[in-house]
Design a protein around this motif. Structure first.
Motif, PDB file in Angstrom:
ATOM      1  N   CYS A  45      17.280   5.083  -5.147  1.00 51.17           N
ATOM      2  CA  CYS A  45      16.941   6.085  -6.163  1.00 51.17           C
ATOM      3  C   CYS A  45      15.797   7.009  -5.747  1.00 51.17           C
ATOM      4  CB  CYS A  45      16.611   5.403  -7.496  1.00 51.17           C
ATOM      5  SG  CYS A  45      15.286   4.194  -7.425  1.00 51.17           S
ATOM      6  N   TRP A  46      15.168   6.759  -4.592  1.00 53.18           N
ATOM      7  CA  TRP A  46      14.026   7.580  -4.165  1.00 53.18           C
ATOM      8  C   TRP A  46      14.419   8.546  -3.067  1.00 53.18           C
ATOM      9  CZ3 TRP A  46      11.282   6.406  -8.003  1.00 53.18           C
ATOM     10  CH2 TRP A  46      11.094   5.103  -8.423  1.00 53.18           C
ATOM     11  N   ASN A  47      13.774   9.712  -3.072  1.00 54.30           N
ATOM     12  CA  ASN A  47      13.910  10.590  -1.912  1.00 54.30           C
ATOM     13  C   ASN A  47      12.888  10.144  -0.869  1.00 54.30           C
ATOM     14  OD1 ASN A  47      11.367  11.925  -2.342  1.00 54.30           O
ATOM     15  ND2 ASN A  47      12.322  13.362  -3.758  1.00 54.30           N
ATOM     16  N   GLU A  48      12.889  10.765   0.265  1.00 51.56           N
ATOM     17  CA  GLU A  48      12.023  10.343   1.369  1.00 51.56           C
ATOM     18  C   GLU A  48      10.536  10.383   0.996  1.00 51.56           C
ATOM     19  OE1 GLU A  48      11.209  11.933   5.831  1.00 51.56           O
ATOM     20  OE2 GLU A  48      13.307  11.849   5.187  1.00 51.56           O
ATOM     21  N   GLY A  49      10.100  11.441   0.338  1.00 49.78           N
ATOM     22  CA  GLY A  49       8.699  11.575  -0.052  1.00 49.78           C
ATOM     23  C   GLY A  49       8.277  10.534  -1.078  1.00 49.78           C
ATOM     24  N   GLN A  50       9.137  10.277  -2.032  1.00 45.02           N
ATOM     25  CA  GLN A  50       8.842   9.264  -3.049  1.00 45.02           C
ATOM     26  C   GLN A  50       8.746   7.879  -2.407  1.00 45.02           C
ATOM     27  OE1 GLN A  50      12.292  10.181  -5.401  1.00 45.02           O
ATOM     28  NE2 GLN A  50      11.093  11.237  -6.983  1.00 45.02           N
ATOM     29  N   ALA A  51       9.681   7.580  -1.526  1.00 52.33           N
ATOM     30  CA  ALA A  51       9.678   6.284  -0.847  1.00 52.33           C
ATOM     31  C   ALA A  51       8.405   6.103  -0.026  1.00 52.33           C
ATOM     32  CB  ALA A  51      10.914   6.147   0.040  1.00 52.33           C
ATOM     33  N   GLU A  52       7.989   7.146   0.663  1.00 55.74           N
ATOM     34  CA  GLU A  52       6.772   7.069   1.473  1.00 55.74           C
ATOM     35  C   GLU A  52       5.545   6.857   0.592  1.00 55.74           C
ATOM     36  OE1 GLU A  52       4.433   6.672   4.697  1.00 55.74           O
ATOM     37  OE2 GLU A  52       6.615   6.706   4.637  1.00 55.74           O
ATOM     38  N   PHE A  53       5.476   7.551  -0.527  1.00 57.10           N
ATOM     39  CA  PHE A  53       4.358   7.375  -1.457  1.00 57.10           C
ATOM     40  C   PHE A  53       4.298   5.923  -1.946  1.00 57.10           C
ATOM     41  CE2 PHE A  53       2.855   7.060  -5.821  1.00 57.10           C
ATOM     42  CZ  PHE A  53       1.571   7.563  -5.689  1.00 57.10           C
ATOM     43  N   LEU A  54       5.436   5.381  -2.350  1.00 61.66           N
ATOM     44  CA  LEU A  54       5.482   4.005  -2.839  1.00 61.66           C
ATOM     45  C   LEU A  54       5.104   3.019  -1.738  1.00 61.66           C
ATOM     46  CD1 LEU A  54       8.748   4.277  -4.938  1.00 61.66           C
ATOM     47  CD2 LEU A  54       6.415   4.034  -5.840  1.00 61.66           C
ATOM     48  N   ARG A  55       5.610   3.231  -0.538  1.00 62.38           N
ATOM     49  CA  ARG A  55       5.298   2.365   0.599  1.00 62.38           C
ATOM     50  C   ARG A  55       3.793   2.358   0.875  1.00 62.38           C
ATOM     51  NH1 ARG A  55       8.984   4.353   3.319  1.00 62.38           N
ATOM     52  NH2 ARG A  55      10.599   2.866   2.760  1.00 62.38           N
ATOM     53  N   GLU A  56       3.187   3.531   0.896  1.00 63.19           N
ATOM     54  CA  GLU A  56       1.750   3.623   1.151  1.00 63.19           C
ATOM     55  C   GLU A  56       0.941   2.977   0.031  1.00 63.19           C
ATOM     56  OE1 GLU A  56       0.641   7.668   1.916  1.00 63.19           O
ATOM     57  OE2 GLU A  56       1.881   7.775   3.713  1.00 63.19           O
ATOM     58  N   ALA A  57       1.355   3.173  -1.199  1.00 58.53           N
ATOM     59  CA  ALA A  57       0.637   2.582  -2.335  1.00 58.53           C
ATOM     60  C   ALA A  57       0.634   1.060  -2.231  1.00 58.53           C
ATOM     61  CB  ALA A  57       1.270   3.023  -3.651  1.00 58.53           C
ATOM     62  N   ILE A  58       1.750   0.492  -1.799  1.00 58.22           N
ATOM     63  CA  ILE A  58       1.857  -0.958  -1.679  1.00 58.22           C
ATOM     64  C   ILE A  58       1.093  -1.460  -0.454  1.00 58.22           C
ATOM     65  CG2 ILE A  58       3.475  -2.860  -1.255  1.00 58.22           C
ATOM     66  CD1 ILE A  58       5.557  -1.099  -2.851  1.00 58.22           C
ATOM     67  N   GLU A  59       1.329  -0.848   0.701  1.00 55.65           N
ATOM     68  CA  GLU A  59       0.738  -1.314   1.956  1.00 55.65           C
ATOM     69  C   GLU A  59      -0.771  -1.157   1.995  1.00 55.65           C
ATOM     70  OE1 GLU A  59       2.846   0.773   5.016  1.00 55.65           O
ATOM     71  OE2 GLU A  59       4.680  -0.396   4.696  1.00 55.65           O
ATOM     72  N   GLU A  60      -1.276  -0.086   1.425  1.00 53.95           N
ATOM     73  CA  GLU A  60      -2.708   0.189   1.498  1.00 53.95           C
ATOM     74  C   GLU A  60      -3.457  -0.317   0.280  1.00 53.95           C
ATOM     75  OE1 GLU A  60      -3.143   4.351   2.236  1.00 53.95           O
ATOM     76  OE2 GLU A  60      -1.804   4.271   3.976  1.00 53.95           O
ATOM     77  N   ASP A  61      -2.746  -0.997  -0.640  1.00 55.79           N
ATOM     78  CA  ASP A  61      -3.342  -1.467  -1.893  1.00 55.79           C
ATOM     79  C   ASP A  61      -4.147  -0.328  -2.515  1.00 55.79           C
ATOM     80  OD1 ASP A  61      -3.756  -3.306  -3.908  1.00 55.79           O
ATOM     81  OD2 ASP A  61      -5.582  -4.090  -2.998  1.00 55.79           O
ATOM     82  N   ALA A  62      -3.520   0.824  -2.556  1.00 50.41           N
ATOM     83  CA  ALA A  62      -4.150   2.052  -3.027  1.00 50.41           C
ATOM     84  C   ALA A  62      -4.381   2.020  -4.536  1.00 50.41           C
ATOM     85  CB  ALA A  62      -3.254   3.239  -2.666  1.00 50.41           C
ATOM     86  N   ASP A  63      -5.014   3.076  -5.023  1.00 53.63           N
ATOM     87  CA  ASP A  63      -5.274   3.232  -6.459  1.00 53.63           C
ATOM     88  C   ASP A  63      -4.011   3.022  -7.279  1.00 53.63           C
ATOM     89  OD1 ASP A  63      -7.781   4.020  -5.664  1.00 53.63           O
ATOM     90  OD2 ASP A  63      -7.531   6.113  -6.217  1.00 53.63           O
ATOM     91  N   TRP A  64      -2.903   3.353  -6.691  1.00 48.85           N
ATOM     92  CA  TRP A  64      -1.621   3.319  -7.393  1.00 48.85           C
ATOM     93  C   TRP A  64      -0.959   1.945  -7.360  1.00 48.85           C
ATOM     94  CZ3 TRP A  64      -0.369   7.362 -10.289  1.00 48.85           C
ATOM     95  CH2 TRP A  64      -0.965   8.585 -10.003  1.00 48.85           C
ATOM     96  N   ALA A  65      -1.473   0.993  -6.595  1.00 49.37           N
ATOM     97  CA  ALA A  65      -0.784  -0.277  -6.362  1.00 49.37           C
ATOM     98  C   ALA A  65      -0.440  -1.010  -7.653  1.00 49.37           C
ATOM     99  CB  ALA A  65      -1.616  -1.169  -5.444  1.00 49.37           C
ATOM    100  N   GLU A  66      -1.346  -1.058  -8.601  1.00 47.56           N
ATOM    101  CA  GLU A  66      -1.096  -1.808  -9.835  1.00 47.56           C
ATOM    102  C   GLU A  66       0.049  -1.199 -10.643  1.00 47.56           C
ATOM    103  OE1 GLU A  66      -3.479  -3.173 -13.818  1.00 47.56           O
ATOM    104  OE2 GLU A  66      -4.609  -2.950 -11.967  1.00 47.56           O
ATOM    105  N   VAL A  67       0.049   0.110 -10.793  1.00 44.69           N
ATOM    106  CA  VAL A  67       1.101   0.749 -11.575  1.00 44.69           C
ATOM    107  C   VAL A  67       2.430   0.761 -10.801  1.00 44.69           C
ATOM    108  CG1 VAL A  67       0.623   3.164 -10.972  1.00 44.69           C
ATOM    109  CG2 VAL A  67       1.545   2.608 -13.216  1.00 44.69           C
ATOM    110  N   VAL A  68       2.377   0.806  -9.473  1.00 46.00           N
ATOM    111  CA  VAL A  68       3.597   0.697  -8.665  1.00 46.00           C
ATOM    112  C   VAL A  68       4.181  -0.706  -8.831  1.00 46.00           C
ATOM    113  CG1 VAL A  68       4.487   0.632  -6.289  1.00 46.00           C
ATOM    114  CG2 VAL A  68       3.036   2.532  -7.035  1.00 46.00           C
ATOM    115  N   ASP A  69       3.324  -1.715  -8.918  1.00 39.89           N
ATOM    116  CA  ASP A  69       3.791  -3.070  -9.169  1.00 39.89           C
ATOM    117  C   ASP A  69       4.488  -3.154 -10.530  1.00 39.89           C
ATOM    118  OD1 ASP A  69       4.031  -5.855  -8.446  1.00 39.89           O
ATOM    119  OD2 ASP A  69       2.519  -6.246  -9.987  1.00 39.89           O
TER     120      ASP A  69
END
Length: 78
Positions: A45-69
């Motif tokens: 369901c993701w395009n390339e940019g969306q997938a990359e954003f989600l991957r980075e949020a998870i891998e880097e435990d970024a600000d977005w990690a909790e809401v991505v979870d």
């Protein structure tokens, strides 16, 4: 390090998706459940940019990690 809280609607905005509660519900209803053996960023369901954003949020435990979870959990329910 403190992580800012991002609301679920803001994550959808960041992903370039409609962020109204009804639109979020429709998106989740349309794409859930994602099989457990597929990583969230690899879901079709993701395009390339969306997938990359989600991957980075998870891998880097970024600000977005909790809401991505939260998104991951929401998309695993069927």
């Amino acid at each position: 390090m403190e992580h800012p809280d991002h609301p679920f609607t803001e994550l959808f905005e960041q992903l370039g998706l409609a962020s109204e509660p009804e639109a979020i519900k429709r998106f989740i209803d349309r794409h859930a459940p994602i099989p457990e053996d597929i990583a969230l960023p690899d879901a079709p369901c993701w395009n390339e940019g969306q997938a990359e954003f989600l991957r980075e949020a998870i891998e880097e435990d970024a600000d977005w990690a909790e809401v991505v979870d939260h998104l991951n959990t929401s998309l695993r329910k069927g």
